[in-house]
Design a protein around this motif. Structure first.
Motif, mmCIF file in Angstrom:
data_model
loop_
_atom_site.group_PDB
_atom_site.id
_atom_site.type_symbol
_atom_site.label_atom_id
_atom_site.label_comp_id
_atom_site.label_asym_id
_atom_site.label_seq_id
_atom_site.Cartn_x
_atom_site.Cartn_y
_atom_site.Cartn_z
ATOM 1 N N LYS A 6 0.897 -1.334 0.079
ATOM 2 C CA LYS A 6 0.062 -0.136 0.134
ATOM 3 C C LYS A 6 0.866 1.314 -0.084
ATOM 4 O O LYS A 6 0.802 2.226 -0.956
ATOM 5 C CB LYS A 6 -0.843 0.074 1.285
ATOM 6 C CG LYS A 6 -2.169 -0.928 1.208
ATOM 7 C CD LYS A 6 -2.908 -0.942 2.302
ATOM 8 C CE LYS A 6 -3.995 -1.946 2.084
ATOM 9 N NZ LYS A 6 -4.985 -1.929 3.506
ATOM 10 N N GLN A 7 1.868 1.107 0.899
ATOM 11 C CA GLN A 7 2.988 2.266 0.831
ATOM 12 C C GLN A 7 3.574 2.733 -0.209
ATOM 13 O O GLN A 7 3.590 3.849 -0.928
ATOM 14 C CB GLN A 7 3.785 2.178 2.014
ATOM 15 C CG GLN A 7 4.689 3.549 2.332
ATOM 16 C CD GLN A 7 5.631 3.315 3.338
ATOM 17 O OE1 GLN A 7 6.059 2.062 3.769
ATOM 18 N NE2 GLN A 7 6.354 4.219 3.821
ATOM 19 N N MET A 8 4.053 1.767 -1.068
ATOM 20 C CA MET A 8 4.807 1.835 -2.306
ATOM 21 C C MET A 8 3.704 2.216 -3.537
ATOM 22 O O MET A 8 4.316 3.047 -4.152
ATOM 23 C CB MET A 8 5.395 0.348 -2.798
ATOM 24 C CG MET A 8 6.618 0.221 -1.794
ATOM 25 S SD MET A 8 7.768 1.352 -1.430
ATOM 26 C CE MET A 8 8.602 1.539 -2.950
ATOM 27 N N GLU A 9 2.715 1.647 -3.255
ATOM 28 C CA GLU A 9 1.609 2.308 -4.309
ATOM 29 C C GLU A 9 1.302 3.678 -4.571
ATOM 30 O O GLU A 9 1.218 4.446 -5.288
ATOM 31 C CB GLU A 9 0.561 1.188 -4.523
ATOM 32 C CG GLU A 9 -0.533 1.599 -5.507
ATOM 33 C CD GLU A 9 -1.326 0.704 -6.056
ATOM 34 O OE1 GLU A 9 -2.118 0.682 -7.101
ATOM 35 O OE2 GLU A 9 -1.400 -0.677 -5.502
ATOM 36 N N ARG A 10 1.206 4.036 -2.796
ATOM 37 C CA ARG A 10 0.763 5.509 -2.717
ATOM 38 C C ARG A 10 2.048 6.532 -3.256
ATOM 39 O O ARG A 10 1.618 7.361 -4.176
ATOM 40 C CB ARG A 10 0.768 5.542 -1.157
ATOM 41 C CG ARG A 10 0.347 7.096 -1.061
ATOM 42 C CD ARG A 10 0.087 7.324 0.486
ATOM 43 N NE ARG A 10 1.418 6.948 1.382
ATOM 44 C CZ ARG A 10 2.608 7.718 1.341
ATOM 45 N NH1 ARG A 10 2.549 8.734 0.671
ATOM 46 N NH2 ARG A 10 3.456 7.325 2.112
ATOM 47 N N LEU A 11 3.257 6.027 -3.084
ATOM 48 C CA LEU A 11 4.543 6.531 -3.521
ATOM 49 C C LEU A 11 4.443 6.916 -5.130
ATOM 50 O O LEU A 11 4.624 7.691 -5.707
ATOM 51 C CB LEU A 11 5.798 6.185 -3.130
ATOM 52 C CG LEU A 11 6.061 6.146 -1.399
ATOM 53 C CD1 LEU A 11 7.197 5.387 -1.014
ATOM 54 C CD2 LEU A 11 6.227 7.808 -1.176
ATOM 55 N N HIS A 12 4.051 5.709 -5.698
ATOM 56 C CA HIS A 12 4.033 5.264 -7.153
ATOM 57 C C HIS A 12 3.249 6.589 -7.836
ATOM 58 O O HIS A 12 3.277 7.104 -8.700
ATOM 59 C CB HIS A 12 3.751 3.990 -7.667
ATOM 60 C CG HIS A 12 3.524 3.826 -9.093
ATOM 61 N ND1 HIS A 12 4.559 4.080 -9.992
ATOM 62 C CD2 HIS A 12 2.195 3.714 -9.672
ATOM 63 C CE1 HIS A 12 3.924 3.812 -11.056
ATOM 64 N NE2 HIS A 12 2.660 3.668 -11.095
ATOM 65 N N HIS A 13 2.011 6.513 -7.135
ATOM 66 C CA HIS A 13 1.018 7.438 -7.642
ATOM 67 C C HIS A 13 1.516 8.943 -7.545
ATOM 68 O O HIS A 13 1.215 9.866 -8.484
ATOM 69 C CB HIS A 13 -0.418 7.367 -7.026
ATOM 70 C CG HIS A 13 -1.099 6.144 -7.405
ATOM 71 N ND1 HIS A 13 -1.169 6.031 -8.802
ATOM 72 C CD2 HIS A 13 -1.700 5.132 -6.640
ATOM 73 C CE1 HIS A 13 -1.892 4.733 -8.824
ATOM 74 N NE2 HIS A 13 -2.202 3.990 -7.517
ATOM 75 N N GLU A 14 2.021 9.210 -6.561
ATOM 76 C CA GLU A 14 2.557 10.795 -6.330
ATOM 77 C C GLU A 14 3.738 11.144 -7.345
ATOM 78 O O GLU A 14 3.558 12.052 -7.634
ATOM 79 C CB GLU A 14 2.997 10.891 -4.829
ATOM 80 C CG GLU A 14 2.053 10.765 -3.713
ATOM 81 C CD GLU A 14 2.406 11.312 -2.331
ATOM 82 O OE1 GLU A 14 3.235 11.541 -2.337
ATOM 83 O OE2 GLU A 14 1.571 10.793 -1.412
ATOM 84 N N ILE A 15 4.553 10.228 -7.218
ATOM 85 C CA ILE A 15 5.634 10.397 -8.353
ATOM 86 C C ILE A 15 4.983 10.567 -9.691
ATOM 87 O O ILE A 15 5.564 11.455 -10.600
ATOM 88 C CB ILE A 15 6.735 9.286 -8.126
ATOM 89 C CG1 ILE A 15 7.203 9.228 -6.711
ATOM 90 C CG2 ILE A 15 7.559 9.626 -9.455
ATOM 91 C CD1 ILE A 15 8.238 10.545 -6.646
ATOM 92 N N ALA A 16 4.186 9.902 -9.801
ATOM 93 C CA ALA A 16 3.634 9.762 -11.425
ATOM 94 C C ALA A 16 2.855 11.093 -11.576
ATOM 95 O O ALA A 16 2.818 11.692 -12.752
ATOM 96 C CB ALA A 16 2.755 8.817 -11.682
ATOM 97 N N GLU A 17 2.187 11.636 -10.496
ATOM 98 C CA GLU A 17 1.435 12.994 -10.596
ATOM 99 C C GLU A 17 2.545 14.100 -10.683
ATOM 100 O O GLU A 17 2.178 14.896 -11.510
ATOM 101 C CB GLU A 17 0.676 13.366 -9.339
ATOM 102 C CG GLU A 17 -0.668 12.269 -9.231
ATOM 103 C CD GLU A 17 -1.535 12.462 -8.036
ATOM 104 O OE1 GLU A 17 -0.986 13.115 -7.109
ATOM 105 O OE2 GLU A 17 -2.459 11.873 -7.916
ATOM 106 N N ILE A 18 3.665 14.081 -10.019
ATOM 107 C CA ILE A 18 4.716 15.290 -10.056
ATOM 108 C C ILE A 18 5.359 14.946 -11.622
ATOM 109 O O ILE A 18 5.483 15.960 -12.303
ATOM 110 C CB ILE A 18 5.874 14.844 -9.143
ATOM 111 C CG1 ILE A 18 5.308 14.967 -7.602
ATOM 112 C CG2 ILE A 18 6.869 15.654 -9.389
ATOM 113 C CD1 ILE A 18 6.143 14.608 -6.767
ATOM 114 N N LYS A 19 5.530 13.832 -12.362
ATOM 115 C CA LYS A 19 6.049 13.606 -13.287
ATOM 116 C C LYS A 19 5.104 14.239 -14.557
ATOM 117 O O LYS A 19 5.707 14.875 -15.391
ATOM 118 C CB LYS A 19 6.346 12.009 -13.880
ATOM 119 C CG LYS A 19 7.134 11.844 -14.887
ATOM 120 C CD LYS A 19 7.534 10.417 -15.297
ATOM 121 C CE LYS A 19 7.890 10.152 -16.411
ATOM 122 N NZ LYS A 19 8.284 8.620 -16.815
#
Length: 244
Positions: free
Chosen positions: A193-206
């Protein structure tokens, strides 16, 4: 001797159907991987692993089930002769891949067991599918069952170690160890769950950076080769958007 050769040919042909089904399914997975990588610059499938049950393993399972020893009986009662494990990065990828497979016109999802929404008591999590895969032989078409297990890296790590710990362990496992094993599974789920949340946040920044910069949207990459999108094609896109 002739009878033995005939039986050997029959069992070889029988297992070949399952091997061909695995080959076909693995080819489909490779195409999905490439397509997703090209379109999204991201690959949801980390790796795959296939296996085919041995004749001895098939016989042992049919005996445990108390079924007739015949090829039709084996096909009807054993659905995991061919198996494919797909390891993903994130939990959302698991269901995305399930949907991708379900959208293939020649594949049929015959059975689903969701051990992610409903984990096993020991903490095991994975999505199990039984797929009907068409196989084209020289004289006929067969529809063969393949078991597909889709799980994250964390789920696979836990399941692999759990198997090693208890492989050929015939004694009753102490409750304390079972509880620790369940806690380890819960920790793996929390990490997912934590890694998926980080993945989504990075994708939004990118995505935000690309929208501001604009240069990344003017090129495409196929087979590690970069192609610029001609200005005339970009104008067509602008015209199309203007007409909406």
């Amino acid at each position: 001797m002739e009878q033995f050769k005939r039986f050997k040919d029959e069992i070889t042909r029988f297992l070949m159907m399952y091997k061909f089904a695995l080959d076909s399914l693995e080819t489909k997975i490779e195409i999905l991987k490439e397509e997703f990588h090209f379109l999204h610059d991201y690959n949801p499938i980390e790796h795959t692993k296939s296996r085919l049950k041995s004749p001895e393993s098939i016989l042992n399972k049919i005996n445990r089930k108390g079924c007739d020893i015949s090829f039709p009986s084996i096909r009807s009662n054993i659905k995991d002769i061919a198996g494919l494990r797909i390891t993903c990065s994130f939990v959302s990828d698991i269901y995305r891949i399930r949907d991708m497979l379900g959208n293939q016109s020649d594949l049929t999802i015959l059975e689903t067991k969701d051990y992610i929404q409903n984990p096993k008591p020991n903490g095991y999590q994975s999505l199990h599918l039984i797929l009907g895969v068409p196989v084209y032989m020289s004289d006929r078409q067969e529809r063969v069952c393949v078991e597909v297990q889709i799980r994250t890296i964390a789920m696979d790590f836990w399941a692999s170690l759990e198997h090693k710990i208890f492989y050929k362990y015939n004694e009753t496992v102490p409750p304390r160890l079972l509880q620790e094993l369940k806690e380890a599974a819960d920790s793996a789920a929390a990490l997912d769950k934590q890694m998926e949340r980080l993945h989504h946040e990075i994708a939004e920044i990118k995505e935000s950076h690309m929208e501001n910069g604009g240069t990344g949207t003017k090129r495409i990459i196929i087979r590690d080769e970069e192609f610029q999108i001609p200005a005339a094609l970009l104008e067509l896109i602008d015209i199309g958007q203007g007409n909406e």
